[in-house]
Design a protein around this motif. Structure first.
Motif, PDB file in Angstrom:
ATOM      1  N   GLU A   1      -1.185   3.760 -10.153  1.00 17.92           N
ATOM      2  CA  GLU A   1      -0.352   4.948  -9.908  1.00 17.92           C
ATOM      3  C   GLU A   1       0.991   4.792 -10.615  1.00 17.92           C
ATOM      4  O   GLU A   1       1.629   3.734 -10.537  1.00 17.92           O
ATOM      5  CB  GLU A   1      -0.132   5.107  -8.397  1.00 17.92           C
TER       6      GLU A   1
ATOM      7  N   SER B   1      -1.106   3.308  -5.072  1.00 15.83           N
ATOM      8  CA  SER B   1      -2.441   2.803  -5.402  1.00 15.83           C
ATOM      9  C   SER B   1      -2.390   2.133  -6.777  1.00 15.83           C
ATOM     10  O   SER B   1      -1.479   2.400  -7.571  1.00 15.83           O
ATOM     11  CB  SER B   1      -3.456   3.947  -5.406  1.00 15.83           C
ATOM     12  N   ASP B   2      -3.344   1.266  -7.050  1.00 11.44           N
ATOM     13  CA  ASP B   2      -3.361   0.516  -8.308  1.00 11.44           C
ATOM     14  C   ASP B   2      -3.429   1.488  -9.493  1.00 11.44           C
ATOM     15  O   ASP B   2      -4.303   2.361  -9.535  1.00 11.44           O
ATOM     16  CB  ASP B   2      -4.571  -0.438  -8.329  1.00 11.44           C
TER      17      ASP B   2
ATOM     18  N   GLU C   1       0.816  -1.226   0.000  1.00 11.61           N
ATOM     19  CA  GLU C   1       0.000   0.000   0.000  1.00 11.61           C
ATOM     20  C   GLU C   1       0.852   1.279   0.000  1.00 11.61           C
ATOM     21  O   GLU C   1       0.471   2.308   0.554  1.00 11.61           O
ATOM     22  CB  GLU C   1      -0.976  -0.006   1.192  1.00 11.61           C
TER      23      GLU C   1
END
Length: 494
Positions: A258, A255-256, A252
Motif C-alpha cells: 500500500e 497492507s503490504d 497492520e
C-alpha cells in the motif's frame, strides 16, 4: 555489488564510500552521489519484523559497500544505543489523521541525532581504512540542531576536532544553551554575526580554499564536514523512512505494498531527499510533500521550476528551516538532469553568480513526485493548537509547519492516502513558541519556567537533554563576523 561515488559537478569519480564520508564535500564544490541507487534486497514483510538497528544494517550495507559487515554493525550498535530514550529509536504516534514519525529521541532531541550519532563512528573507521595520519577537523554550520548533535557525536572522539558556527540571533535559547554548554576537549563553537546562509557560505569558502587546506595539512589537520552535504549524513536518514513503513505494516495500519505519502518540514532538503531515496529503493511512497515556512524558496521552486534565493531572509519560530540556500537540492537537480554533472555545475554556477536558476521542463517532470506547500507563522501556531486541542499531542513549530501543509494538501487534492509526518524536534526545544501557540502571548521571560508549565499542561515529561542544560556551565563564548570565520578556525586549532 560495489557502489562508488562521484561529484555532482563532475570533478571526482570512482570514490569509495569511506573516502566520500571523509571528504564530506568534493574538491570541485559538488556533493557526492552514488553511481546508482540500490534496491532493497529484503521485502517490506521481512523488514517489518526487524529492529531499528537491523533495518539500519539492511539499508546502509547497500550504500557503504567498502565497510565490512562487522565494521558496519559495530558502528550501528554504538550509534543507536541507550543515548536514545526509547527502544524503538523512532516511534510512530497516530494523531489528528496522520502518523507522526518522532525523530527526536536522541541526546539532542532533534532529528539530526539520527545521522550524527553514527557519523563519528563511520568516520573513524574510514580514517583507519584510508590510512589517514592527520587529525580530522569537522567543520560545520548550523541553523540550530546540527551543531549540537555533531558536537555530542564527536565529543572526545580520538583523532578529531569539531568546530561549529551558528547565527548569533538565529537559534532558540535551548538550542544555543545546548551548544555553548557542550563538554569535550575537542569541541569548539562560535556565534557569527549574520544568518545561517552566511555561516554555511563561510564554511563552503573555507572548504574551497586550497591554500588554507595546505597550511592546515602542514600542522597535521584536514577538514571534513558533518553538515547534511556529507553522504554519511544522508544514508542513515534513509533508514527511518524504511523503518516507518515497515512498522506501519507490522502494526497492520497498512497492507503490504500500500502506498503512503510523506510530509517533511524542509530547509536544507536532506531529510526529504532521504525519503525520496527510500522511495527509489522500493518503499511504496507516492507523494513527497515538501513543507516550508515563510522562507518558501523550495515551495516557489516546485511551483515554478525556478530556484531564486534573491529575497528577504525571514526569522521564524522554526529556525532550522530559515534557509534560502538548500544545499541538498543539488543532488535532486543532478538526478533530474540525468546525472549530467556538467549541466548541474552550470546551474550551481548560476546560483552562485546570479542567485537563481531555472530547470528545464523535462527536469520539472522528473520531480513530479514532490509537492510543495508553506505555512506562515499564524498558520503554524493554529496547527500546533489544533493538534493539541483535538488529541493532546504536542508538536514543535517545524512539525507544526508540516502538519499545516499536510492539511492544505489534503484539502486541495482530496488525497486520502495515509501520511507520515516527519516530526523533527521535541516540542521542548521550542517551548516558548509551542506554549504561545496553545495559550497565546506569554509574558514569562524564563525559558525553563515555560518548559515546566508546558510539561504541567501537556503531561509530557521533560526530556533529560533539556534538564541537563538548566544548570550546565557555559564553556564556549566565542563570537565573530561572518568574514572572520577562517581566523576563528585557526585560533581554535592553534
Amino acid at each position: 555489488m560495489e557502489i562508488s561515488y562521484q561529484s555532482t559537478r563532475g570533478g571526482e569519480t570512482g570514490v569509495t564510500a569511506s573516502q566520500a564520508i571523509l571528504k564530506g564535500l568534493a574538491a570541485d564544490g559538488g556533493l557526492f552521489m552514488p553511481c546508482f541507487i540500490p534496491k532493497l534486497d529484503k521485502s517490506m514483510k521481512e523488514l517489518s519484523a526487524m529492529t531499528y538497528q537491523e533495518t539500519a544494517y539492511e539499508v546502509m550495507k547497500l550504500y557503504l559497500t567498502d565497510y565490512s559487515s562487522e565494521e558496519l554493525k559495530t558502528c550501528i550498535e554504538r550509534a543507536y544505543d541507550s543515548k536514545f530514550d526509547t527502544e524503538e529509536i523512532t516511534p510512530l504516534a497516530k494523531a489528528d489523521g496522520a502518523y507522526y514519525l518522532e525523530l527526536y529521541h536522541g541526546s539532542t532531541i532533534a532529528f539530526k541525532d539520527m545521522a550524527l550519532s553514527i557519523l563519528p563512528h563511520l568516520m573513524t573507521v574510514a580514517a583507519k581504512k584510508n590510512q589517514v595520519k592527520n587529525k580530522i577537523v569537522i567543520l560545520t554550520a548550523t541553523s540550530g540542531d546540527t551543531g549540537k548533535a555533531a558536537m555530542a557525536g564527536f565529543a572526545d572522539v580520538e583523532g578529531t576536532e569539531i568546530i561549529v558556527f551558528y547565527p548569533k540571533d538565529g537559534v532558540s535559547r535551548v538550542q544555543e544553551l545546548q551548544m555553548v554548554t557542550q563538554k569535550g576537549e575537542n569541541t569548539h563553537v562560535a556565534a557569527i554575526h549574520g544568518n545561517f546562509d552566511d555561516a554555511q557560505t563561510g564554511v563552503k569558502k573555507i572548504f574551497g580554499d586550497k591554500e588554507f587546506a595546505r597550511r592546515l595539512d602542514e600542522k597535521g589537520f584536514q577538514l571534513s564536514s558533518a553538515n547534511s552535504i556529507n553522504i554519511g549524513r544522508l544514508v542513515p536518514q534513509v533508514v527511518y523512512y524504511v523503518y516507518a513503513y515497515a512498522k506501519l505494516l507490522a502494526c497492520e495500519e497498512i497492507s503490504d505494498g500500500e502506498e503512503i505519502n510523506v510530509t517533511v518540514p524542509t530547509g536544507n532538503f536532506g531529510n526529504i531527499l532521504a525519503a525520496y531515496l527510500a522511495k527509489q529503493m522500493g518503499v511504496p511512497i507516492k507523494t513527497l510533500i515538501c513543507a516550508s515556512n515563510e522562507n518558501k524558496v523550495l515551495y516557489d521552486f516546485f511551483q515554478t521550476g525556478t530556484y531564486d534565493r534573491n529575497r528577504d531572509f525571514i526569522l521564524t519560530s522554526s529556525p532550522s528551516m530559515d534557509i534560502l540556500i538548500s544545499s541538498n537540492l543539488e543532488r535532486l537537480i543532478y538526478l533530474s538532469a540525468g546525472c549530467d554533472a556538467e549541466a548541474n555545475a552550470a546551474f550551481m554556477k548560476e546560483l552562485g553568480d546570479q542567485g537563481s536558476y531555472a530547470v528545464t521542463a523535462g527536469m520539472k517532470r522528473f520531480m513530479e513526485d514532490f509537492k510543495g506547500g508553506y505555512a506562515g507563522e499564524e498558520e503554524t501556531r493554529e496547527a500546533i493548537k489544533k493538534v493539541f486541542d483535538d488529541t493532546g499531542y504536542l508538536i514543535d513549530p517545524h512539525t507544526g509547519v508540516a502538519a499545516c501543509v499536510y492539511g492544505q494538501y489534503k484539502t486541495e487534492t482530496k488525497d486520502q492516502t495515509k501520511n507520515i509526518i516527519a516530526s523533527t524536534a521535541s516540542p521542548y526545544k521550542f517551548a516558548g513558541s509551542v506554549l504561545e501557540a496553545i495559550e497565546g502571548q506569554q509574558e514569562e521571560p524564563d525559558e525553563f519556567r515555560i518548559i515546566d508549565h508546558l510539561s504541567e499542561i501537556s503531561k509530557v515529561l521533560i526530556p533529560p537533554a533539556v534538564e541537563e542544560i538548566r544548570t550546565a556551565p557555559v564553556r564556549h563564548d566565542t563570537e565573530c563576523d561572518a568574514d572572520k570565520m577562517k581566523e576563528a578556525v585557526e585560533s581554535f586549532l592553534s
